[in-house]
Scaffold this motif. Structure first.
Motif, PDB file in Angstrom:
ATOM      1  N   LYS A  88       0.838  -1.212   0.000  1.00 38.94           N
ATOM      2  CA  LYS A  88       0.000   0.000   0.000  1.00 38.94           C
ATOM      3  C   LYS A  88       0.865   1.251   0.000  1.00 38.94           C
ATOM      4  N   GLU A  89       1.891   1.254   0.819  1.00 44.90           N
ATOM      5  CA  GLU A  89       2.769   2.426   0.916  1.00 44.90           C
ATOM      6  C   GLU A  89       3.412   2.751  -0.429  1.00 44.90           C
ATOM      7  N   ALA A  90       3.795   1.712  -1.164  1.00 41.69           N
ATOM      8  CA  ALA A  90       4.441   1.916  -2.463  1.00 41.69           C
ATOM      9  C   ALA A  90       3.435   2.306  -3.542  1.00 41.69           C
ATOM     10  N   LEU A  91       2.388   1.492  -3.723  1.00 38.58           N
ATOM     11  CA  LEU A  91       1.487   1.663  -4.863  1.00 38.58           C
ATOM     12  C   LEU A  91       0.479   2.792  -4.684  1.00 38.58           C
ATOM     13  N   ILE A  92       0.161   3.132  -3.435  1.00 38.19           N
ATOM     14  CA  ILE A  92      -0.845   4.172  -3.191  1.00 38.19           C
ATOM     15  C   ILE A  92      -0.222   5.434  -2.600  1.00 38.19           C
ATOM     16  N   ASP A  93       0.515   5.283  -1.484  1.00 38.56           N
ATOM     17  CA  ASP A  93       1.087   6.469  -0.832  1.00 38.56           C
ATOM     18  C   ASP A  93       2.220   7.087  -1.649  1.00 38.56           C
ATOM     19  N   GLN A  94       3.004   6.272  -2.347  1.00 37.24           N
ATOM     20  CA  GLN A  94       4.073   6.776  -3.218  1.00 37.24           C
ATOM     21  C   GLN A  94       3.807   6.342  -4.658  1.00 37.24           C
ATOM     22  N   ALA A  95       2.565   6.565  -5.085  1.00 37.51           N
ATOM     23  CA  ALA A  95       2.097   6.064  -6.379  1.00 37.51           C
ATOM     24  C   ALA A  95       2.926   6.564  -7.551  1.00 37.51           C
ATOM     25  N   ASP A  96       3.321   7.837  -7.522  1.00 36.54           N
ATOM     26  CA  ASP A  96       4.079   8.391  -8.650  1.00 36.54           C
ATOM     27  C   ASP A  96       5.418   7.683  -8.826  1.00 36.54           C
ATOM     28  N   GLU A  97       6.148   7.532  -7.737  1.00 39.77           N
ATOM     29  CA  GLU A  97       7.480   6.942  -7.827  1.00 39.77           C
ATOM     30  C   GLU A  97       7.426   5.493  -8.318  1.00 39.77           C
ATOM     31  N   PHE A  98       6.372   4.759  -7.934  1.00 38.54           N
ATOM     32  CA  PHE A  98       6.286   3.335  -8.271  1.00 38.54           C
ATOM     33  C   PHE A  98       5.381   3.074  -9.474  1.00 38.54           C
ATOM     34  N   SER A  99       5.161   4.079 -10.316  1.00 40.18           N
ATOM     35  CA  SER A  99       4.196   3.949 -11.410  1.00 40.18           C
ATOM     36  C   SER A  99       4.783   3.367 -12.695  1.00 40.18           C
ATOM     37  N   GLY A 100       6.076   3.077 -12.713  1.00 43.18           N
ATOM     38  CA  GLY A 100       6.666   2.489 -13.910  1.00 43.18           C
ATOM     39  C   GLY A 100       6.298   1.022 -14.061  1.00 43.18           C
ATOM     40  N   ARG A 101       6.349   0.530 -15.288  1.00 39.84           N
ATOM     41  CA  ARG A 101       6.095  -0.888 -15.547  1.00 39.84           C
ATOM     42  C   ARG A 101       7.412  -1.627 -15.663  1.00 39.84           C
ATOM     43  N   GLY A 102       7.620  -2.585 -14.788  1.00 38.27           N
ATOM     44  CA  GLY A 102       8.810  -3.414 -14.862  1.00 38.27           C
ATOM     45  C   GLY A 102       8.586  -4.530 -15.862  1.00 38.27           C
ATOM     46  N   VAL A 103       9.479  -4.653 -16.809  1.00 42.61           N
ATOM     47  CA  VAL A 103       9.288  -5.642 -17.871  1.00 42.61           C
ATOM     48  C   VAL A 103      10.342  -6.736 -17.737  1.00 42.61           C
ATOM     49  N   LEU A 104       9.896  -7.927 -17.320  1.00 42.14           N
ATOM     50  CA  LEU A 104      10.792  -9.066 -17.255  1.00 42.14           C
ATOM     51  C   LEU A 104      11.125  -9.543 -18.663  1.00 42.14           C
ATOM     52  N   PRO A 105      12.253 -10.238 -18.843  1.00 46.55           N
ATOM     53  CA  PRO A 105      12.691 -10.622 -20.191  1.00 46.55           C
ATOM     54  C   PRO A 105      11.633 -11.345 -21.026  1.00 46.55           C
ATOM     55  N   LEU A 106      10.903 -12.286 -20.430  1.00 49.10           N
ATOM     56  CA  LEU A 106       9.907 -13.021 -21.209  1.00 49.10           C
ATOM     57  C   LEU A 106       8.758 -12.117 -21.632  1.00 49.10           C
ATOM     58  N   ILE A 107       8.292 -11.256 -20.705  1.00 47.43           N
ATOM     59  CA  ILE A 107       7.206 -10.326 -21.032  1.00 47.43           C
ATOM     60  C   ILE A 107       7.653  -9.352 -22.117  1.00 47.43           C
ATOM     61  N   LYS A 108       8.903  -8.912 -22.020  1.00 45.43           N
ATOM     62  CA  LYS A 108       9.426  -8.006 -23.045  1.00 45.43           C
ATOM     63  C   LYS A 108       9.460  -8.686 -24.402  1.00 45.43           C
ATOM     64  N   LYS A 109       9.851  -9.942 -24.422  1.00 47.78           N
ATOM     65  CA  LYS A 109       9.920 -10.690 -25.673  1.00 47.78           C
ATOM     66  C   LYS A 109       8.524 -10.902 -26.253  1.00 47.78           C
ATOM     67  N   LEU A 110       7.545 -11.165 -25.399  1.00 44.55           N
ATOM     68  CA  LEU A 110       6.188 -11.450 -25.859  1.00 44.55           C
ATOM     69  C   LEU A 110       5.455 -10.201 -26.313  1.00 44.55           C
ATOM     70  N   PHE A 111       5.614  -9.091 -25.581  1.00 46.68           N
ATOM     71  CA  PHE A 111       4.742  -7.931 -25.803  1.00 46.68           C
ATOM     72  C   PHE A 111       5.449  -6.652 -26.267  1.00 46.68           C
ATOM     73  N   LYS A 112       6.757  -6.695 -26.437  1.00 45.63           N
ATOM     74  CA  LYS A 112       7.527  -5.625 -27.085  1.00 45.63           C
ATOM     75  C   LYS A 112       7.544  -4.298 -26.334  1.00 45.63           C
ATOM     76  N   GLY A 113       6.719  -4.127 -25.301  1.00 44.90           N
ATOM     77  CA  GLY A 113       6.746  -2.891 -24.523  1.00 44.90           C
ATOM     78  C   GLY A 113       6.100  -1.698 -25.184  1.00 44.90           C
ATOM     79  N   THR A 114       5.162  -1.929 -26.127  1.00 46.30           N
ATOM     80  CA  THR A 114       4.567  -0.782 -26.833  1.00 46.30           C
ATOM     81  C   THR A 114       3.068  -0.635 -26.591  1.00 46.30           C
ATOM     82  N   GLY A 115       2.426  -1.573 -25.896  1.00 43.08           N
ATOM     83  CA  GLY A 115       0.994  -1.453 -25.640  1.00 43.08           C
ATOM     84  C   GLY A 115       0.726  -0.773 -24.306  1.00 43.08           C
ATOM     85  N   ILE A 116      -0.485  -0.951 -23.790  1.00 47.67           N
ATOM     86  CA  ILE A 116      -0.849  -0.317 -22.524  1.00 47.67           C
ATOM     87  C   ILE A 116      -0.145  -0.996 -21.355  1.00 47.67           C
TER      88      ILE A 116
END
Length: 494
Positions: A88-116
């Motif tokens: 909660k502290e990360a995702l809500i109280d410090q929402a801006d700082e933790f708002s990036g999407r972390g892309v693991l290698p397999l997810i990056k390979k599957l989805f290219k990092g260009t969608g939502i």
């Protein structure tokens, strides 16, 4: 020759010691960063992690290192947040700082990092804003999203009725029905259940659900460079997503050929209109590539999560006929047998609402959450987290918190009921995550789960093909998502 062999071994030992010393020295300089097991060169924390059950490994490490700790998937550093307070502290109280999407290698390979789902920065902000606005507009059109779900639920009920009480695996029926909702919004129309292209598409998604449990798939995130060149189920997953992507590109091409800018039919038409508006903008985020990836994101997210939750829910309810009886009593009292369930009914059906919530809590579909990143150097509690560090805000630690949900491994609708039988809300209910990266389709999923489940139980009673005491409702655990165990069931008309 013997002397040369001894010299080689000595040099290898020296190199290994130097690497370990360098790793230790690097860690000592970062004493303000979250603690964790000292990683080994190349393989990282793999000796402390079970690739078959990463959530359980992380639970054990949290007991040693606390609610905020560091692991290494191969050479990729990850900070794990374990427990409701830190999530909660990360995702809500410090929402801006933790708002990036972390892309693991397999997810990056599957989805290219260009969608939502996997994009970041301005691309993500613009695509998410556009998607939410456009989906809302189409949901308020000639046929609301709720009406689409009710219509599809009637098709589903009729299809189940035609099985004539024969036992079968309802997975395909559920995924077809749920998929048709997002298809009608994104592609402009639902598919017939016998449509060959549609059946092929669904089979590709089902294959990927099965393939994600393989050890090769789990290891891809640890050793992407090596796994890229090795055969195995992970390669099949990649090819399947490419095939689904090709399917969406063909539909986009058809839309481009028949587009009437004054009368957009669906999400794709609206996106094509936006592309035309931004034609002179050399930095526009609205391109055919982002349309393809965004369409794919919406299709996959709008198909898999809800259908799997329903599939798991029906498995659980076979084990507890007394829960089904209470739901059906509530259905008969509030809705009756003649009309379709609607969302307005939910507020008068606290027990059914509690069961739907408990299904989502119990199955813990995405135990690791979809990874985040910090978008800048961040101070979190007493620790320093460098910009772009991947974050695992562990949803399993929130949904299975024993303080909030007594005996969390037990399926109990009472977790969401007050003593007087009214529905009890819980801040720990985060199956859709929380904060700025909360699932964009949360509202749609909630409608689908309630309407589809109540429509099925309004018309049928579940008859298992095995003794109820032998039904195993514990999920099949993997790194990406928890899956229900295969089963068959008969639907007896009421």
């Amino acid at each position: 020759m013997e002397l040369l062999g001894m010299t080689t071994i000595f040099l290898l030992v020296c190199v290994a010691c130097l690497l370990l010393f360098a790793t230790w020295r690097s860690m000592s300089r970062k004493e303000k960063e979250p603690p964790g097991p000292i990683p080994l060169p190349i393989v990282g924390s793999i000796l402390q992690l079970n690739p078959w059950n990463l959530p359980e490994s992380l639970r054990m490490l949290s007991m040693k290192y606390g609610p905020v700790f560091t692991i290494y998937l191969g050479q990729q550093k990850v900070v794990v947040l374990y427990g409701y307070d830190v999530v909660k502290e990360a995702l809500i109280d410090q929402a801006d700082e933790f708002s990036g999407r972390g892309v693991l290698p397999l997810i990056k390979k599957l989805f290219k990092g260009t969608g939502i789902v996997t994009s970041n920065g301005e691309t993500w902000k613009q695509l998410r804003r556009f998607a939410l606005t456009t989906l809302r507009d189409f949901g308020m059109g000639k046929k609301s999203i709720e009406e689409r779900i009710q219509e599809e639920a009637r098709f589903l009920v009729e299809r189940i009725r035609n099985t004539h009480e024969r036992p079968f695996n309802p997975g395909n029926f559920l995924i077809h029905a749920v998929s048709n909702i997002i298809c009608s919004i994104v592609f402009g129309d639902r598919f017939d259940y016998e449509d060959k292209k549609f059946l092929t598409l669904i089979e590709l998604l089902e294959q990927n659900n099965r393939l994600q449990n393989s050890i090769q798939t789990q290891l891809y995130n640890f050793f992407p460079t090596v796994m890229e060149y090795l055969p195995g189920p992970h390669q099949k997953m990649i090819k399947n997503i490419e095939a689904v992507d090709q399917f969406t590109l063909e539909i986009i091409a058809e839309h481009q050929a028949t587009l009437d800018p004054s009368c957009p039919r669906d999400f794709i038409d609206a996106f094509l209109n936006k592309m035309e508006q931004e034609k002179g903008n050399g930095h526009s985020e609205f391109t055919v590539e982002t349309l393809s990836r965004t369409t794919l994101d919406l299709f996959l997210a709008g198909t898999g999560t809800t259908s799997i939750t329903l599939r798991h829910g029906l498995l659980i309810l076979q084990k507890y006929p007394e829960i089904v009886e209470k739901i059906q009593k509530e259905i008969d009292c509030v809705i009756g047998r003649e009309r379709s369930p609607c969302m307005a009914d939910r507020s008068q059906m606290p027990y059914t609402d509690a069961v739907v919530h408990e299904i989502q809590r119990f199955i813990d579909f995405l135990p690791l959450n979809v990874p985040h990143t910090v978008i800048k150097d961040t101070k979190f509690r007493n620790y320093f987290i460098p910009k772009d560090t991947i974050i695992f805000p562990m949803l399993c630690s929130v949904l299975h918190d024993s303080k909030e949900f007594p005996n969390p491994k037990k399926f109990d609708p009472g977790h969401f009921l007050n003593t007087n039988g009214t529905f009890k809300k819980s801040d720990h209910f985060m199956p859709f995550s929380a904060g700025k990266r909360i699932c964009a389709g949360e509202g749609l999923a909630r409608m689908e789960l309630f309407i589809f489940l109540t429509s099925i139980l309004q018309n049928f009673t579940l008859k298992p093909v095995v003794d109820r005491k032998d039904i195993d409702i514990t999920p099949l655990v993997s790194t990406l998502a928890n899956m229900p165990r295969p089963y068959e069931v008969s639907f007896l008309p009421r």
